[in-house]
Scaffold this motif. Structure first.
Motif, PDB file in Angstrom:
ATOM      1  N   GLU A 211       0.845  -1.196   0.000  1.00 46.45           N
ATOM      2  CA  GLU A 211       0.000   0.000   0.000  1.00 46.45           C
ATOM      3  C   GLU A 211       0.883   1.250   0.000  1.00 46.45           C
ATOM      4  O   GLU A 211       1.969   1.279   0.562  1.00 46.45           O
ATOM      5  CB  GLU A 211      -0.904   0.002   1.238  1.00 46.45           C
ATOM      6  N   ASN A 300      -4.866  -7.099  -3.433  1.00 45.81           N
ATOM      7  CA  ASN A 300      -5.106  -6.673  -4.816  1.00 45.81           C
ATOM      8  C   ASN A 300      -6.236  -7.456  -5.476  1.00 45.81           C
ATOM      9  O   ASN A 300      -6.955  -6.929  -6.321  1.00 45.81           O
ATOM     10  CB  ASN A 300      -3.829  -6.850  -5.657  1.00 45.81           C
ATOM     11  N   ARG A 301      -6.376  -8.730  -5.090  1.00 45.22           N
ATOM     12  CA  ARG A 301      -7.376  -9.574  -5.728  1.00 45.22           C
ATOM     13  C   ARG A 301      -7.949 -10.549  -4.719  1.00 45.22           C
ATOM     14  O   ARG A 301      -7.259 -10.988  -3.793  1.00 45.22           O
ATOM     15  CB  ARG A 301      -6.747 -10.345  -6.905  1.00 45.22           C
ATOM     16  N   TRP A 333      -1.710 -10.293  -2.813  1.00 42.61           N
ATOM     17  CA  TRP A 333      -1.101  -8.972  -2.701  1.00 42.61           C
ATOM     18  C   TRP A 333       0.404  -9.113  -2.919  1.00 42.61           C
ATOM     19  O   TRP A 333       0.992 -10.142  -2.599  1.00 42.61           O
ATOM     20  CB  TRP A 333      -1.409  -8.345  -1.346  1.00 42.61           C
TER      21      TRP A 333
END
Length: 798
Positions: A211, A300-301, A333
């Motif tokens: 992040e 992320n997913r 991630w």
């Protein structure tokens, strides 16, 4: 003759006037005497009353109308100055503090005047300078002195007053020398004014791996600036973002112009793995849909393994498993991935009872099920009775089973010992029970009217109307509505015909708040506790307890308290839990400890079916009686039966023997809750978090309507000095994490201030700022959901 008389009269009048004149002259003498006494006028003063040691005190006087004037030192009576002139002055060496009195007299009349002198050395009584100064800001240097003629400050020209200050622009951190000057002596002090060249150095404290965080600084008058783990030869001012892959410490090093010293400041950024919550129903009935919900932060997913590869970071998905199934949520991630699992238990629930049939009418190949409804422990330890039904898969109550039939279907009866070991019951009795008109019920319907019921309330009210119509004329009914408030529609349990007139469909009018579940159940019990018929409380709820403490002075606010009340007077409890918002395990245990049963349902059609079934099972069922094992604590009882389709099924219930028990509400969760992460050392949690206040968007002001519930906490905490609370502040999901954390802290502080003003001791209160981390509603698609997220919750410990 007349002439003689005239003269006699004249002599008498003359004598009279002579006496009168004498008295008038006496008055004049007296007046003159008073006039003389008032003519003494005295002025007595000095150049100053604060004198430096070894300086001279100069006295001045001016006296009118006195014959004698003298000055005396009252602290040293040997010092007297006599026969002084009417006007004059006197210089006296000041060695010690003194008090001089001037006495002016004329005959017996006197007037006094006093002067008090303080003698000392120059003294700087106070001195201070501006703190936490940023370069370029104005600094102030203050002082306050005594016995001082003037003050000087090293580095500044001129003389300053004994009490004064200087405004200036310091260029660097420096120690300033202040000197208080007297005629003979002086006093010195030093004041340090620190000039910080780094006006700002900020880095986001926490983030997720992968992040971006904010990094900014502002440094004045530097020759060289670098930040370890970021870069060298940096500008004096910058605001930027940087990707964080792991926990990192940023060390700022700044070298000032024309100086060798290096300024060093560190900021540590903690990078965590993504936060994941993955939940769903603990159990469902076979054929029902289970809603899996997740909330992922920092990935992320997201995907459900084997089901869907691309999911939003926060959402839900419906599955319909035919058997107990474990689902996997996988997150990705950076170059990492991690799986989280959740297991949904699938149970085969019997059909709701609709009609009755004879055993011979059950078609071959059709399943039957036994289901335990209630317990009768009034004859313990001699015996315990289990109430149960036998139902086919069309929802028909099989009404004519006998001992021979039971022998065909009943495989075994099992109880557990105090070590939870299963022990077979060798001897038991079976009978069918069908209530007659004389065996009436007094029933209390306790109905959830909280805000989350908005889409369900019409179905519930329709089902309740049908339920009332099914009651027998001899049955009596009480109806309780609750959200955060409790309202009984009837003054007491009334005949069912009267209840039909009282209950009207009104939706959530005048309701729609939080959920005082335990207080609502307890009110249903109170409405029945003095009645003589069979007593049963039937509860409907779609949510979790969060508001009962507001009624702590008169009603229960924990599951344990509710159970104790019901068990004390033999009232049975039936709970209907609707949807995924209920804590099914706690409601099931509560109903079992109150000798009743629990329904977990999912659809509005289920509501209709449940309220149609309850009047039926209250009046006809089977009873199995046996001698139990004797010990205090939890007993489990299980009926194993042949289901007519080639398998052995079972129905089970728990009961509590003895009154030494606690229903631990915090233990009934597959996930660790945020409020279970914080504890008070040496104390136990009482109940579950209570929502005591809600806030307008971006506000922290406590509204008047919430002070009623908070006063209950104040009264309770003042009575119980050993009790403590934790206040949890929350926000909605709008805004950045840091701001919401700060806002939630302000909301918690506001509630704390109110409680302290009400007399609660500060040491009884702790605060946790949760920000947006633990919402009640992950998706704020309604205004009321966002408002429920903007809340204060309190946990109580004793």
């Amino acid at each position: 003759m007349k002439t003689q008389n005239f003269w006699k009269i004249a002599k008498i009048l003359g004598l009279f006037f002579a006496i009168l004149a004498f008295f008038e002259s006496c008055k004049t003498i007296s007046a003159n005497k008073d006039e003389v006494s008032t003519k003494l006028k005295v002025k007595f003063l000095a150049d100053t009353l604060f004198v430096e040691k070894n300086d001279s005190i100069k006295l001045h006087w001016n006296v009118e109308g006195a014959d004698n004037i003298e000055i005396k030192n009252l602290k040293d009576k040997n010092i007297v100055y006599k026969n002084l002139p009417a006007t004059g002055n006197l210089s006296i060496l000041a060695e010690n503090s003194a008090e001089y009195r001037l006495t002016a007299s004329k005959k017996e009349n006197k007037r006094n005047a006093t002067l008090t002198f303080k003698v000392g050395k120059p003294e700087i009584k106070q001195s201070w300078g501006t703190e936490n100064l940023i370069w370029g800001q104005t600094a102030q240097l203050f002082w306050n002195t005594a016995f001082t003629q003037y003050v000087t400050v090293e580095g500044f020209e001129g003389k300053f007053l004994p009490e004064d200050h200087i405004d200036f622009l310091p260029d660097t951190t420096k120690i300033y020398k202040i000197i208080a000057h007297g005629k003979f002596n002086s006093d010195t002090t030093f004041v340090c004014i620190k000039v910080n060249l780094i006006s700002e150095f900020f880095a986001t404290e926490k983030c997720f791996e992968g992040e971006k965080i904010e990094l900014k600084w502002n440094v004045s008058k530097v020759q060289h600036l670098e930040i370890e783990n970021f870069g060298k030869n940096l500008p004096a001012k910058c605001d930027t973002t940087i990707l964080i892959q792991k926990t990192t410490t940023f060390k700022l090093k700044a070298k000032r112009k024309n100086e060798d010293s290096i300024i060093v400041i560190e900021k540590k950024v903690i990078a965590n793995e993504p936060e994941v919550s993955f939940s769903g129903p603990i159990s469902i009935i076979k054929g029902e849909k289970a809603i899996l919900s997740w909330n992922v932060k920092g990935a992320n997913r997201v995907k459900l393994v084997g089901i869907k590869d691309s999911l939003r970071k926060s959402g839900s998905f419906g599955v319909t498993p035919n058997k107990t199934t474990t689902y996997e949520l996988e997150i990705f991630w950076l170059n990492k991935s991690k799986k989280y699992t959740y297991t949904v238990d699938v149970i085969e629930r019997r059909a709701f009872i609709r009609n009755s049939v004879k055993e011979k009418d059950v078609k071959a190949g059709k399943r039957i099920d036994f289901d335990i409804l209630a317990i009768d422990r009034t004859k313990y330890p001699d015996s315990i009775s289990i109430y149960f039904v036998c139902v086919d898969e069309q929802g028909n109550f099989i009404e004519d089973l006998n001992n021979k039939s039971f022998g065909t279907y009943l495989e075994s009866v099992v109880q557990t010992d105090k070590n939870n070991k299963e022990i077979a019951v060798e001897k038991f009795k079976l009978r069918k029970e069908k209530k007659q008109i004389s065996n009436s019920y007094d029933i209390s319907l306790v109905l959830d009217y909280s805000g989350s019921m908005s889409s369900t309330i019409d179905s519930l009210e329709t089902a309740v109307e049908k339920f009332i119509s099914q009651l027998r004329p001899s049955d009596k009914l009480s109806i309780v509505k609750f959200d955060s408030r409790i309202k009984t529609l009837t003054n007491e349990a009334q005949k069912s015909e009267d209840a039909k007139k009282i209950f009207k469909k009104r939706g959530l009018a005048d309701f729609g708040g939080c959920t005082a579940l335990y207080a609502g159940i307890d009110q249903g019990w109170k409405d029945l506790k003095k009645t003589e018929n069979n007593r049963v409380v039937v509860v409907f709820t779609d949510g979790g307890e969060n508001s009962s403490f507001a009624h702590a002075d008169s009603l229960s606010f924990s599951a344990t308290q509710v159970a104790q009340h019901f068990r004390n007077n033999g009232t049975k409890l039936i709970i209907v839990g609707f949807g995924e918002g209920v804590n099914a395990p706690i409601l099931q245990q509560l109903s079992e400890y109150c000798d009743g049963n629990y329904y977990q349902i999912q659809t509005t059609d289920d509501i209709r079916q449940v309220y149609k079934e309850i009047p039926v099972i209250l009046n006809q069922y089977y009873v199995l009686t046996f001698k139990p094992l004797v010990f205090e604590g939890k007993h489990s009882i299980k009926l194993n039966y042949r289901n007519r389709v080639g398998g052995i099924s079972s129905t089970k219930t728990d009961l509590q023997i003895g009154e030494k028990f606690t229903i631990d509400e915090s233990s009934f969760s597959k996930e660790k809750t945020y409020w279970n992460d914080t504890t008070v050392v040496g104390k136990s949690l009482v109940g579950v978090p209570q929502a005591v206040a809600f806030f307008n968007f971006n506000k922290s002001e406590l509204e008047e309507q919430y002070k009623i519930a908070l006063k209950k906490y104040a009264e309770y905490l003042k009575k119980k000095n050993n009790a403590e609370i934790i206040i949890y502040g929350h926000t909605d999901k709008i805004g950045n994490r840091n701001y919401c954390k700060k806002l939630s802290q302000e909301r918690a502080e506001e509630v704390k201030r109110y409680l302290i003003n009400e007399g609660v001791r500060e040491k009884q209160i702790s605060i946790r700022a949760c920000g947006m981390e633990f919402p009640l509603w992950e998706v704020e698609d309604k205004d009321w959901k966002a408002r429920e997220n903007r809340r204060i919750e309190i946990t109580l410990y004793e």
